[in-house]
Design an enzyme around this catalytic site. Structure first.
Site, PDB file in Angstrom:
ATOM      1  N   SER A 147       1.033  -1.120   0.075  1.00 23.63           N
ATOM      2  CA  SER A 147       0.096   0.020   0.195  1.00 23.63           C
ATOM      3  C   SER A 147       0.787   1.180   0.172  1.00 23.63           C
ATOM      4  O   SER A 147       0.179   2.507  -0.496  1.00 23.63           O
ATOM      5  CB  SER A 147      -1.046  -0.079   1.366  1.00 23.63           C
TER       6      SER A 147
ATOM      7  N   HIS B 224      -2.149  -2.936  -6.146  1.00 16.60           N
ATOM      8  CA  HIS B 224      -3.411  -2.485  -5.142  1.00 16.60           C
ATOM      9  C   HIS B 224      -4.613  -2.899  -4.882  1.00 16.60           C
ATOM     10  O   HIS B 224      -5.855  -2.071  -5.778  1.00 16.60           O
ATOM     11  CB  HIS B 224      -1.989  -1.143  -4.866  1.00 16.60           C
TER      12      HIS B 224
HETATM   13  N1  CAA Z   1     -16.368 -11.680  -0.024  1.00 18.46           N
HETATM   14  C1  CAA Z   1     -17.111 -11.620  -1.209  1.00 18.46           C
HETATM   15  N2  CAA Z   1     -18.284 -10.454  -1.053  1.00 18.46           N
HETATM   16  C2  CAA Z   1     -18.647 -10.076   0.160  1.00 18.46           C
HETATM   17  C3  CAA Z   1     -16.818  -9.865   1.669  1.00 18.46           C
HETATM   18  C4  CAA Z   1     -16.515 -11.266   0.573  1.00 18.46           C
HETATM   19  N3  CAA Z   1     -15.136 -11.420   1.266  1.00 18.46           N
HETATM   20  N4  CAA Z   1     -17.483  -8.751   1.670  1.00 18.46           N
HETATM   21  C5  CAA Z   1     -18.283  -8.150   2.285  1.00 18.46           C
HETATM   22  N5  CAA Z   1     -19.108  -8.998   0.703  1.00 18.46           N
HETATM   23  C6  CAA Z   1     -20.030  -8.096   0.297  1.00 18.46           C
HETATM   24  C7  CAA Z   1     -21.325  -8.692   1.738  1.00 18.46           C
HETATM   25  O1  CAA Z   1     -21.677 -10.380   1.296  1.00 18.46           O
HETATM   26  C8  CAA Z   1     -23.219  -7.731   0.647  1.00 18.46           C
HETATM   27  O2  CAA Z   1     -22.879  -8.463  -0.251  1.00 18.46           O
HETATM   28  P1  CAA Z   1     -25.011  -7.668  -0.719  1.00 18.46           P
HETATM   29  O3  CAA Z   1     -24.978  -6.573  -0.696  1.00 18.46           O
HETATM   30  O4  CAA Z   1     -24.659  -8.482  -1.736  1.00 18.46           O
HETATM   31  O5  CAA Z   1     -25.412  -8.549   0.414  1.00 18.46           O
HETATM   32  C9  CAA Z   1     -21.879  -6.471   0.140  1.00 18.46           C
HETATM   33  O6  CAA Z   1     -20.498  -7.183   0.352  1.00 18.46           O
HETATM   34  C10 CAA Z   1     -21.915  -5.296   1.596  1.00 18.46           C
HETATM   35  O7  CAA Z   1     -21.058  -6.133   2.620  1.00 18.46           O
HETATM   36  P2  CAA Z   1     -21.948  -6.409   4.319  1.00 18.46           P
HETATM   37  O8  CAA Z   1     -24.266  -6.148   3.876  1.00 18.46           O
HETATM   38  O9  CAA Z   1     -22.364  -6.630   5.069  1.00 18.46           O
HETATM   39  O10 CAA Z   1     -21.782  -4.281   5.026  1.00 18.46           O
HETATM   40  P3  CAA Z   1     -22.134  -2.780   4.237  1.00 18.46           P
HETATM   41  O11 CAA Z   1     -23.557  -3.270   3.597  1.00 18.46           O
HETATM   42  O12 CAA Z   1     -21.627  -2.233   5.369  1.00 18.46           O
HETATM   43  O13 CAA Z   1     -20.438  -2.701   3.381  1.00 18.46           O
HETATM   44  C11 CAA Z   1     -18.609  -2.629   2.941  1.00 18.46           C
HETATM   45  C12 CAA Z   1     -19.551  -3.646   3.859  1.00 18.46           C
HETATM   46  C13 CAA Z   1     -18.234  -3.046   1.654  1.00 18.46           C
HETATM   47  C14 CAA Z   1     -17.267  -3.292   3.091  1.00 18.46           C
HETATM   48  C15 CAA Z   1     -19.082  -1.181   3.250  1.00 18.46           C
HETATM   49  O14 CAA Z   1     -18.743  -0.961   4.458  1.00 18.46           O
HETATM   50  C16 CAA Z   1     -17.844   0.386   2.930  1.00 18.46           C
HETATM   51  O15 CAA Z   1     -17.270  -0.034   1.521  1.00 18.46           O
HETATM   52  N6  CAA Z   1     -16.347   0.153   3.625  1.00 18.46           N
HETATM   53  C17 CAA Z   1     -15.855   0.879   3.258  1.00 18.46           C
HETATM   54  C18 CAA Z   1     -14.606  -0.153   3.408  1.00 18.46           C
HETATM   55  C19 CAA Z   1     -13.091   0.920   2.430  1.00 18.46           C
HETATM   56  O16 CAA Z   1     -12.821   1.634   2.482  1.00 18.46           O
HETATM   57  N7  CAA Z   1     -12.098   0.063   2.192  1.00 18.46           N
HETATM   58  C20 CAA Z   1     -11.050   0.753   1.441  1.00 18.46           C
HETATM   59  C21 CAA Z   1     -10.055   1.113   2.718  1.00 18.46           C
HETATM   60  S1  CAA Z   1      -8.333   1.716   2.430  1.00 18.46           S
HETATM   61  C22 CAA Z   1      -7.765   0.228   2.113  1.00 18.46           C
HETATM   62  O17 CAA Z   1      -7.812  -1.396   1.950  1.00 18.46           O
HETATM   63  C23 CAA Z   1      -6.608   0.451   1.297  1.00 18.46           C
HETATM   64  C24 CAA Z   1      -5.230   0.063   2.021  1.00 18.46           C
HETATM   65  O18 CAA Z   1      -4.184   0.244   1.415  1.00 18.46           O
HETATM   66  C25 CAA Z   1      -5.030   0.580   3.876  1.00 18.46           C
END
Ligand code: CAA
Length: 283
Positions: free
Chosen positions: A119, A140
């Protein structure tokens, strides 16, 4: 160059999600961990995700069976020898990566690509310890890798145009939208995200507002899916600290200096969701 077989190194939060994504996209995928215990844990997390997708009707029983066929776990690096592309997702520690890259370079066929999911560490430095720097780039992913649409493709000063083109096509074949960034610490997303996350920690340290109010404010005030503390726990406090340190090392800009509270929490083993405790308690 045609990519058929993908090797993923590391089956933690990111490596596991990347291996899951590759297998779901139809690639023969081998994921490697350092020991059986970590491998079993990572594979169990992927299996749980597939069961959830099956139960939600996102994968039919037949698709789920085919997807499982595409993925294999191993603890032997040699099992990745015939891969067309490697995605390295090991711990964010340059010494570790500098040990791994020459070993992979010796093992892989000359045309294979070596991509790092780092990252914020220098992909250039990783390429420089191989005899194929033109075939080394960053790829990434964002957590959760199977869900987040973006991948950053990181170009070093040595990465060839052909490699970039192949990686762009590969990223699209995984259902991702690629963006291109130069190899500078933080690339695009973390260069902007890290100051936001560590500013939230400073606000908490300074008693400006409570954890819950800061999270609520950013969720409801800006429409972010998660507030900064929920996101910190989700990404990992250790990962955030390493990213902040790497960007701070590069620019010496106080904006990226890790706040003491973040460092103390990591020193205490409070890594977030993955360790059961971070800014929130998951036990
Ligand atoms: N495999 C398949 N599907 C998955 C999954 C996985 N590992 N994890 C979650 N999902 C699916 C869920 O099953 C769900 O599907 P449906 O919509 O069909 O029900 C969908 O993703 C959304 O999940 P949830 O319903 O459990 O929860 P949510 O609606 O709150 O979404 C989230 C979860 C997508 C994580 C959302 O909260 C989000 O976008 N959060 C922000 C995440 C973010 O900013 N990530 C970047 C971080 S920075 C980084 O990673 C880089 C770094 O270098 C630090």
């Amino acid at each position: 160059m045609e990519i058929r077989k993908v090797g993923v190194i590391g089956c933690g939060l990111m490596g596991g999600g990347i291996a899951q994504t590759c297998a779901q996209s139809g690639y023969t995928t081998v994921v490697r961990e350092v020991n059986q215990e970590l491998l079993d844990k990572g594979l169990a997390r992927i299996e749980a995700a597939w069961q959830k997708m099956e139960s939600k009707g996102k994968l039919t029983t037949q698709q789920a069976a085919e997807t499982r066929e595409h993925l294999r776990g191993t603890i032997n690096l040699e099992d990745l020898a015939d891969c067309d592309v490697i995605i390295e997702a090991v711990i964010e520690n340059m010494e570790e990566k500098l040990r791994l890259y020459p070993a992979l370079d010796r093992l892989l066929k000359p045309e294979a690509l070596l991509l790092s999911n780092t990252s914020s560490l220098s992909v250039t430095q990783m390429g420089a310890v191989t005899k194929r720097p033109g075939k080394v780039a960053g790829l990434h992913f964002f957590n959760p890798a199977p869900v987040m649409q973006l991948v950053e493709i990181v170009r070093t000063i040595s990465t060839s145009d052909e490699t970039i083109e192949t990686v762009q096509q590969f990223a699209r074949s995984l259902g991702k939208t690629p963006v291109l960034a130069k190899d500078t610490a933080g690339f695009i997303v973390n260069f902007l995200l890290i100051p936001y996350l560590i500013s939230a920690v400073r606000m908490l340290e300074n008693g400006v507002a409570s954890r819950d109010d800061i999270d609520t404010a950013m969720k409801l005030g800006c429409g972010y899916p998660m507030g900064p503390f929920t996101l910190l726990d989700y990404v990992g406090l250790d990962t955030t600290l390493w990213a902040a340190e790497a960007i701070y090392d590069e620019y010496k800009d106080p904006l990226y200096a890790p706040p003491p509270l973040l460092r103390r929490m990591v020193q205490s083993g409070y890594y977030g969701k993955k360790s059961g405790k971070g800014f929130y308690d998951y036990q």
